[in-house]
Write an enzyme that holds these catalytic residues in place. Structure first.
Site, PDB file in Angstrom:
ATOM      1  N   PHE A   1       1.556  -1.091  -0.135  1.00 26.04           N
ATOM      2  CA  PHE A   1      -0.104   0.092  -0.625  1.00 26.04           C
ATOM      3  C   PHE A   1       1.032   1.322   0.450  1.00 26.04           C
ATOM      4  O   PHE A   1       1.627   1.299   0.850  1.00 26.04           O
ATOM      5  CB  PHE A   1      -1.393  -0.266   0.950  1.00 26.04           C
ATOM      6  CG  PHE A   1      -2.079   1.353   1.368  1.00 26.04           C
ATOM      7  CD1 PHE A   1      -3.482   1.122   0.439  1.00 26.04           C
ATOM      8  CD2 PHE A   1      -1.265   2.609   1.911  1.00 26.04           C
ATOM      9  CE1 PHE A   1      -4.226   2.310   0.286  1.00 26.04           C
ATOM     10  CE2 PHE A   1      -2.733   3.385   1.519  1.00 26.04           C
ATOM     11  CZ  PHE A   1      -3.790   2.977   1.151  1.00 26.04           C
TER      12      PHE A   1
ATOM     13  N   ASP B   1       9.649   2.639   1.997  1.00 27.53           N
ATOM     14  CA  ASP B   1       8.460   3.514   2.261  1.00 27.53           C
ATOM     15  C   ASP B   1       8.013   3.351   3.973  1.00 27.53           C
ATOM     16  O   ASP B   1       7.460   2.306   3.976  1.00 27.53           O
ATOM     17  CB  ASP B   1       7.455   3.127   1.262  1.00 27.53           C
ATOM     18  CG  ASP B   1       6.176   3.974   1.840  1.00 27.53           C
ATOM     19  OD1 ASP B   1       5.769   3.978   2.757  1.00 27.53           O
ATOM     20  OD2 ASP B   1       5.201   3.486   1.147  1.00 27.53           O
TER      21      ASP B   1
ATOM     22  N   LYS C   1       3.228  10.358   8.397  1.00 24.15           N
ATOM     23  CA  LYS C   1       1.943  10.279   8.594  1.00 24.15           C
ATOM     24  C   LYS C   1       2.458  10.928   9.746  1.00 24.15           C
ATOM     25  O   LYS C   1       1.930  12.149  10.277  1.00 24.15           O
ATOM     26  CB  LYS C   1       2.033   8.397   8.962  1.00 24.15           C
ATOM     27  CG  LYS C   1       1.721   8.303   7.652  1.00 24.15           C
ATOM     28  CD  LYS C   1       0.779   6.743   8.099  1.00 24.15           C
ATOM     29  CE  LYS C   1       0.286   6.221   7.079  1.00 24.15           C
ATOM     30  NZ  LYS C   1      -1.368   6.494   6.883  1.00 24.15           N
TER      31      LYS C   1
END
Length: 468
Positions: free
Chosen positions: A156, A241, A270
């Site tokens: 993702f 990532d 985030k």
């Protein structure tokens, strides 16, 4: 000239006056399907306050948040130091986003990030994790002259068009094709498949989450180091990532540190926001950066209008300072080990508890088919109705009966995911272990399957009637 104080917007008052209408507002003006989901599973309690690792509903009931906004709230909600940093920006009349100038606060945040990741030399700021992925795609193609990007199954990396092209889950991709060309999917933790893709010599980069968010899949110990070596052998960049795994989530500043790997690019977002102002970052080697911004007339060849805004930069600076001062990364390692150990101790006790895996405070709890004849019919009935439905036997009672907010780790998976704020404490660990033991025990009864079906049906009927 400033507005009369009586005319200014008071967000807290506005929230309180409209809180009871939140679901109606969303049904009319936003995502109606999300409202239906919440009502169907009985999560429509109406949260009105967040403090640290805890949430409070409209009745004042306290919940332990094991989602942390999909990893945004590493420091918990409303940390006072982050709030004060943001207030200081708003009170200072800083020359924000001049554009024909450079940002002082962006320079400070970039310096602090690179001090934590010394193998990197340059930083590019974005507004989100997905935007950081989009930037990485462009950087990789510009630096290598190769268009192909390799990604992993179950990955993702975001939902914007380029990032979605690197998403390994069909449910997110379906309906949006054709996606970006030149993207190749390989199985996670499969070096042979990766080498086969890289051997074409057409690959500009391999992008990978060191621990996959969907499913909380942890690689075998040698995989990431060998993958990085293969990338260098075949002239491809290795992109880590770390949008969800970075900034202490796994008990180290970057998850990639667990395996001693130095990537060519690191993507962050985030929790760098401090839970308030979105921010993303691409950390990269200088030679890659210089391939993109190689002349004065290309100084603005890639950018983002709001990316280096002062609020976002101040949030990032304050976040890094708080993490260091409060030993947040070390706490994540300790509490993660405690939770993993507590839950693994339950495996011999409950036959449908198959595996517990993770790093730090990124934890996956996998369930599997029972051996007992009395439990098999219920399991297979639920699987036939909706693959992965069994996990609702865990997450719904955790929420309703024990006030713990968690999630299923991915579509169609028998994995429950815990992603708590990195500030959880010993009492929280006890709360998790005791509640999970009880809920798993209750799921190991033939009547539990019928009970879940009845509960979901009841909530669904309630949701339909309230919408009518």
């Amino acid at each position: 000239m400033g507005a009369n104080p009586a005319d200014t917007i008071d967000a807290a008052t506005l929230f309180a006056a409209n809180e009871a209408e939140r679901y109606n507002l969303h049904t009319r003006h936003l995502n109606e399907q999300m409202v239906r989901v919440l009502k169907t599973i009985g999560y429509d309690v109406g949260f009105t306050k967040g403090q640290g690792q805890y949430l409070y509903d409209r009745n004042g009931e306290k919940y332990l948040d094991l989602l942390s906004g999909f990893g945004v709230f590493a420091l918990g909600r409303n940390h006072p130091d982050i709030r004060e940093a943001l207030k200081s920006v708003l009170d200072s009349d800083l020359p924000n986003l001049v554009q024909m100038d450079v940002s002082t606060l962006a320079g400070i945040l970039a310096k602090k990030l690179l001090e934590n990741v010394p193998s990197m030399e340059k930083v590019f700021f974005a507004n989100s994790g997905a935007e950081a992925v989009e930037a990485a795609i462009k950087f990789a193609r510009a630096a290598t002259g190769k268009q192909t990007i390799v990604f992993c199954d179950h990955a993702f990396h975001g939902l914007t068009h380029g990032a979605l092209s690197l998403n390994g889950d069909a449910i997110f991709r379906t309906g949006f094709e054709p996606l970006l060309g030149g993207c190749i999917k390989v199985p996670f933790d499969d070096l042979a498949a990766l080498e086969q893709a890289l051997a074409t010599k057409q690959v500009g980069a391999f992008i990978v989450e060191p621990v996959q968010g969907k499913g909380v899949n942890v690689p075998s110990d040698g995989y990431l180091k060998a993958a990085a070596d293969l990338c260098r052998k075949h002239g491809a960049l290795f992109i880590a990532d770390e949008i969800q795994t970075g900034l202490g989530r796994t008990g180290k500043f970057l998850a990639i540190e667990h395996w001693g790997v130095e990537p060519d690019m690191v993507l962050l977002a985030k929790s760098l926001s401090g839970g308030h102002v979105p921010v993303g970052a691409v950390l990269t080697r200088k030679w890659i950066f210089d391939k993109l911004f190689d002349r004065m007339d290309r100084a603005v060849v890639h950018g983002s209008t709001f990316a280096k805004n002062d609020l976002a930069m101040a949030a990032g600076i304050a976040t890094l300072d708080v993490m260091k001062r409060e030993n947040v990364v070390e706490n994540a390692a300790r509490m993660g080990d405690r939770i993993l150990s507590d839950i693994r101790a339950l495996i011999p006790k409950w036959e449908m508890l198959k595996e517990v895996r993770g790093k730090g405070l990124m934890i996956g709890i996998e369930f599997g088919p029972p051996k007992s004849l009395s439990l098999r019919p219920g399991w297979h009935m639920m699987e036939a109705a909706n693959k992965g439905l069994f996990c609702q036997l865990i997450t719904i009672p955790l929420f309703k009966e024990h006030h713990i907010l968690s999630q299923v780790a991915g579509h169609g998976m028998q994995v429950v995911k815990f992603l708590p704020p990195l500030i959880v404490n010993e009492d929280d660990c006890k709360w998790i272990a005791k509640s999970l033991d009880q809920v798993i025990g209750e799921s190991h009864s033939a009547g539990a399957f019928f009970s879940l079906g009845k509960t979901l049906a009841g909530h669904a009927l309630k949701a339909r009637s309230s919408a009518a």
